[in-house]
Design a protein around this motif. Structure first.
Motif, PDB file in Angstrom:
ATOM      1  N   THR A 193     -11.690  -9.359  -6.209  1.00  0.00           N
ATOM      2  CA  THR A 193     -11.061 -10.228  -5.214  1.00  0.00           C
ATOM      3  C   THR A 193      -9.536 -10.232  -5.304  1.00  0.00           C
ATOM      4  OG1 THR A 193     -11.283 -12.149  -6.664  1.00  0.00           O
ATOM      5  CG2 THR A 193     -13.050 -11.777  -5.061  1.00  0.00           C
ATOM      6  N   SER A 194      -8.990  -9.599  -6.319  1.00  0.00           N
ATOM      7  CA  SER A 194      -7.530  -9.595  -6.456  1.00  0.00           C
ATOM      8  C   SER A 194      -6.922  -8.514  -5.567  1.00  0.00           C
ATOM      9  CB  SER A 194      -7.118  -9.383  -7.909  1.00  0.00           C
ATOM     10  OG  SER A 194      -7.480  -8.094  -8.336  1.00  0.00           O
ATOM     11  N   ARG A 195      -5.655  -8.688  -5.263  1.00  0.00           N
ATOM     12  CA  ARG A 195      -4.939  -7.735  -4.417  1.00  0.00           C
ATOM     13  C   ARG A 195      -3.693  -7.227  -5.128  1.00  0.00           C
ATOM     14  NH1 ARG A 195      -5.169 -10.266   1.486  1.00  0.00           N
ATOM     15  NH2 ARG A 195      -7.417 -10.188   1.770  1.00  0.00           N
ATOM     16  N   THR A 196      -3.329  -6.015  -4.776  1.00  0.00           N
ATOM     17  CA  THR A 196      -2.110  -5.399  -5.275  1.00  0.00           C
ATOM     18  C   THR A 196      -1.131  -5.295  -4.114  1.00  0.00           C
ATOM     19  OG1 THR A 196      -3.329  -4.125  -6.921  1.00  0.00           O
ATOM     20  CG2 THR A 196      -1.136  -3.318  -6.326  1.00  0.00           C
ATOM     21  N   TYR A 225       1.516  -3.614  -2.099  1.00  0.00           N
ATOM     22  CA  TYR A 225       1.993  -2.243  -1.930  1.00  0.00           C
ATOM     23  C   TYR A 225       3.505  -2.243  -1.688  1.00  0.00           C
ATOM     24  CZ  TYR A 225       2.471   2.454  -0.089  1.00  0.00           C
ATOM     25  OH  TYR A 225       2.872   3.744   0.132  1.00  0.00           O
ATOM     26  N   SER A 281      -0.594  -5.278   1.345  1.00  0.00           N
ATOM     27  CA  SER A 281      -1.362  -5.237   0.103  1.00  0.00           C
ATOM     28  C   SER A 281      -2.714  -4.566   0.325  1.00  0.00           C
ATOM     29  CB  SER A 281      -1.563  -6.662  -0.432  1.00  0.00           C
ATOM     30  OG  SER A 281      -2.342  -7.418   0.480  1.00  0.00           O
ATOM     31  N   TYR A 282      -3.405  -4.331  -0.776  1.00  0.00           N
ATOM     32  CA  TYR A 282      -4.758  -3.774  -0.729  1.00  0.00           C
ATOM     33  C   TYR A 282      -5.557  -4.344  -1.885  1.00  0.00           C
ATOM     34  CZ  TYR A 282      -2.909  -0.603  -4.281  1.00  0.00           C
ATOM     35  OH  TYR A 282      -2.322  -0.090  -5.409  1.00  0.00           O
ATOM     36  N   ASN A 283      -6.884  -4.251  -1.776  1.00  0.00           N
ATOM     37  CA  ASN A 283      -7.741  -4.740  -2.852  1.00  0.00           C
ATOM     38  C   ASN A 283      -7.527  -3.877  -4.094  1.00  0.00           C
ATOM     39  OD1 ASN A 283      -8.912  -6.813  -1.362  1.00  0.00           O
ATOM     40  ND2 ASN A 283     -10.482  -5.465  -0.547  1.00  0.00           N
ATOM     41  N   THR A 284      -7.324  -4.521  -5.236  1.00  0.00           N
ATOM     42  CA  THR A 284      -7.002  -3.817  -6.471  1.00  0.00           C
ATOM     43  C   THR A 284      -8.052  -2.785  -6.845  1.00  0.00           C
ATOM     44  OG1 THR A 284      -5.752  -5.718  -7.252  1.00  0.00           O
ATOM     45  CG2 THR A 284      -6.463  -4.153  -8.918  1.00  0.00           C
ATOM     46  N   ARG A 289      -9.550  -0.783  -5.146  1.00  0.00           N
ATOM     47  CA  ARG A 289      -9.360   0.470  -4.401  1.00  0.00           C
ATOM     48  C   ARG A 289      -8.507   1.471  -5.179  1.00  0.00           C
ATOM     49  NH1 ARG A 289     -12.463   0.972   0.284  1.00  0.00           N
ATOM     50  NH2 ARG A 289     -12.669  -1.060   1.226  1.00  0.00           N
ATOM     51  N   GLY A 299      -6.111  -1.944   3.950  1.00  0.00           N
ATOM     52  CA  GLY A 299      -5.316  -2.992   3.326  1.00  0.00           C
ATOM     53  C   GLY A 299      -5.148  -4.182   4.240  1.00  0.00           C
ATOM     54  N   GLU A 330      -2.607 -13.234   8.616  1.00  0.00           N
ATOM     55  CA  GLU A 330      -2.897 -12.012   7.874  1.00  0.00           C
ATOM     56  C   GLU A 330      -3.918 -11.204   8.650  1.00  0.00           C
ATOM     57  OE1 GLU A 330      -3.603 -11.321   3.335  1.00  0.00           O
ATOM     58  OE2 GLU A 330      -5.478 -12.015   4.229  1.00  0.00           O
TER      59      GLU A 330
END
Length: 128
Positions: free
Chosen positions: A22-25, A27, A42-45, A47, A62, A76
């Motif tokens: 559920t966390s996101r990174t 970009y 951002s995108y799901n971590t 991935r 993303g 969003e």
């Protein structure tokens, strides 16, 4: 005792898995010319750990979220691919051609469905 250890291990793995999926990174971020709004791409971590062909890392889906200077979420929308995050700031808000639009003054944000025939509102509505 073994049952307690096994249960604790299972709960720990479940919590870590939940947080991982559920966390996101982030970009990258992009600020509007006035400095009042920031777009966060951002995108799901998880991935990051899925295999891709060389040069295809931006093909992953993303999200793009716009926040104001007080960190209020202005909407969003999902991105089919990170490489499509070509945001243009407008007088009313922001837009990404063929993907979505934000209108800060009227308080709405939407994205187009896959066929491009229907707007899906994630915040507010243009019928105010």
């Amino acid at each position: 005792m073994k049952l307690k250890i096994a249960l604790l291990l299972l709960v720990t793995i479940a919590v870590i898995s939940f947080l991982f999926f559920t966390s996101r990174t982030v970009y990258y971020t992009l600020q509007d010319p006035s400095g009042r709004y920031t777009a966060i791409i951002s995108y799901n971590t998880y991935r990051s750990f899925t295999p891709t062909m060389p040069g295809s890392s931006l093909d992953k889906p993303g999200f793009i979220k716009i926040v104001d200077q007080h960190k209020n979420n202005l909407g969003e929308i999902p991105l089919p691919m990170l490489q499509l995050a070509d945001l243009k700031w407008t007088q009313e808000g922001a837009e990404m051609k063929l993907i979505g639009e934000w209108n800060f003054e009227q308080g709405y944000a939407f994205y187009w469905n896959e066929s491009g025939s229907e707007r899906i509102f994630v915040k507010g509505s243009d019928r105010q």
